[in-house]
Design an enzyme around this catalytic site. Structure first.
Site, PDB file in Angstrom:
ATOM      1  N   ASP A 100      30.683  -7.176  21.510  1.00 35.61           N
ATOM      2  CA  ASP A 100      32.238  -6.351  22.193  1.00 35.61           C
ATOM      3  C   ASP A 100      33.138  -7.222  22.099  1.00 35.61           C
ATOM      4  O   ASP A 100      33.331  -8.513  22.644  1.00 35.61           O
ATOM      5  CB  ASP A 100      31.538  -6.243  23.498  1.00 35.61           C
ATOM      6  CG  ASP A 100      32.763  -5.629  24.412  1.00 35.61           C
ATOM      7  OD1 ASP A 100      33.391  -5.210  23.885  1.00 35.61           O
ATOM      8  OD2 ASP A 100      32.829  -5.892  25.877  1.00 35.61           O
TER       9      ASP A 100
ATOM     10  N   ASP B 105      38.185  -1.788  20.138  1.00 31.94           N
ATOM     11  CA  ASP B 105      37.099  -2.089  21.064  1.00 31.94           C
ATOM     12  C   ASP B 105      35.788  -1.824  20.366  1.00 31.94           C
ATOM     13  O   ASP B 105      35.241  -0.647  20.296  1.00 31.94           O
ATOM     14  CB  ASP B 105      37.290  -1.331  22.365  1.00 31.94           C
ATOM     15  CG  ASP B 105      36.436  -1.791  23.397  1.00 31.94           C
ATOM     16  OD1 ASP B 105      35.491  -2.732  23.119  1.00 31.94           O
ATOM     17  OD2 ASP B 105      36.430  -1.503  24.522  1.00 31.94           O
TER      18      ASP B 105
END
Length: 406
Positions: A104, A292
């Site tokens: 992430d 992201d």
């Protein structure tokens, strides 16, 4: 479906390209690969089980969490992982204990469930647990760690051990989680999270794993890149891959186009507009965009997404926007203006039919998400975007590069 994507009920399987669990053992002088699998998201799993998302409340779609370490609390924007679809594997300890993790770029800490997690927490029963007593390289730290999600609190303590990622071993501080809410984590196919963000985002300013890898000098370049496979119909395909130290030309074409970060410390860039068809509809005066990897969809502020959906003729259904499936192929292109270049998604890129839903309605892979200052308001470009554009994160030059994926 006229050639456009259908969301798989169960994810893509890893294509075995070598005997090493964590990377290619022969690839020692250029870069390291982490192979990814595709999985059903938590939201998909809830829908498949007939859970009424409306009853869960709006907090299930909110992105804001607070992270706490000891007596220090800081606001950090984290993906809520409800829609995360890709995971890879890491090993922790000596010998390595294997975990499925989300990589992430929106966060910077590493955490996995701990063997010290009580069986009263159902989510821990369903996941691989790290057992410090089975690792000869484990070092106790004990500092309390809490991640306050809108759907519940994940808490535990810090530990230190050797982590194996992409064939690289690194001594790393990470969180052992001892408390996990059953929902949503009981339904998650991943065990934990590896944050690929900056130390500025790390709770307690724990050195992120990629910083520790850079310090070893084992990479050709201080970059990492993401590829997400668009072939969602083929269950034998590679779900995707992360490359540490470079990019893999097998998965992109042409040259990278680079955009500088707004500031050091967050993977966020300037966007100069969002077009529908040939008309610039949003962000005319400029706006921000996070890149992201922990998110599956593209998101923007509620006001922006409502305007976009009105232009597309999409209707809101709970937390999703839908169209009639026979209208999907006729929807216009959406273009994101980044660094003087337009990055265009066709309806085939942002419309999908969920395998458990009515065949008459198809979902748009675009959501509303209101991120507060200082990071927001901002757009977020997740897997919907990255599947189309191979993405390179350049730490040395504080920039992000895009190239057309293949």
């Amino acid at each position: 479906m006229d050639g456009w994507r259908r969301m798989p009920r169960w994810g893509l399987l890893l294509l075995l390209w070598g005997s090493c669990t964590f990377g290619l053992p022969t690839d020692t002088t250029t870069f390291k690969r982490i192979f990814l699998k595709r999985m059903p998201s938590i939201r998909e799993s809830l829908k498949e089980r007939g859970v009424d998302m409306a009853r869960l409340g709006p907090e299930w779609s909110q992105p804001m969490k607070r992270l706490t370490l000891g007596n220090t609390t800081s606001s950090v924007i984290l993906t809520n992982y409800m829609d995360t679809q890709y995971y890879g594997e890491i090993g922790i300890g000596t010998p390595p204990q294997t975990f499925k993790v989300v990589f992430d770029t929106g966060s910077s800490n590493v955490w996995v469930p701990s063997s010290k997690c009580s069986r009263l927490y159902t989510a821990c029963v369903y996941h691989k647990l790290f057992d410090a007593s089975d690792s000869s390289s484990y070092k106790h730290n004990g500092t309390e760690l809490t991640l306050r999600y809108s759907t519940g609190t994940v808490s535990g303590f810090l530990s230190q051990d050797i982590i194996t990622v992409g064939g690289i071993t690194v001594t790393q501080m990470f969180g052992e989680v001892t408390e996990m809410p059953a929902l949503p984590f009981m339904l998650a196919e991943f065990d934990g999270v590896v944050g690929m963000g900056f130390i500025e985002q790390a709770i307690g300013r724990v050195t992120p794993i990629f910083d520790n890898i850079i310090s070893q000098g084992v990479l050709k370049e201080d970059v990492f890149s993401f590829y997400y496979n668009r072939d969602s119909e083929n269950s034998q395909s590679l779900g995707g891959q992360i490359v540490l130290g470079g990019s893999d030309p097998q998965h992109y074409e042409g040259n990278f186009h680079y955009i500088n970060l707004i500031k050091t410390g967050v993977w966020q860039i300037q966007m100069k507009g969002v077009s529908v068809g040939s008309s610039t509809l949003l962000c005319e005066d400029g706006c921000l965009a996070l890149v992201d990897t922990g998110a599956s969809y593209i998101s923007g502020s509620t006001s922006s997404i409502e305007k976009l959906m009105e232009a597309l003729g999409a209707k809101k259904r709970l937390f999703d926007y839908v169209v009639k499936c026979n209208e999907g192929p006729t929807l216009p292109d959406i273009s994101f203006h980044l660094g003087g270049k337009e990055y265009t998604l066709t309806s085939a890129d942002y419309v999908f039919q969920e395998s458990y839903s009515s065949k008459k309605l198809c979902t748009l892979a675009i959501h509303a998400m209101d991120i507060p200052p200082p990071t927001g308001p901002t757009w977020a470009l997740g897997a919907t975007f990255i599947r189309k554009f191979y993405t390179e994160f350049d730490r040395r030059n504080n920039r992000i590069g895009f190239a057309l994926a293949r």
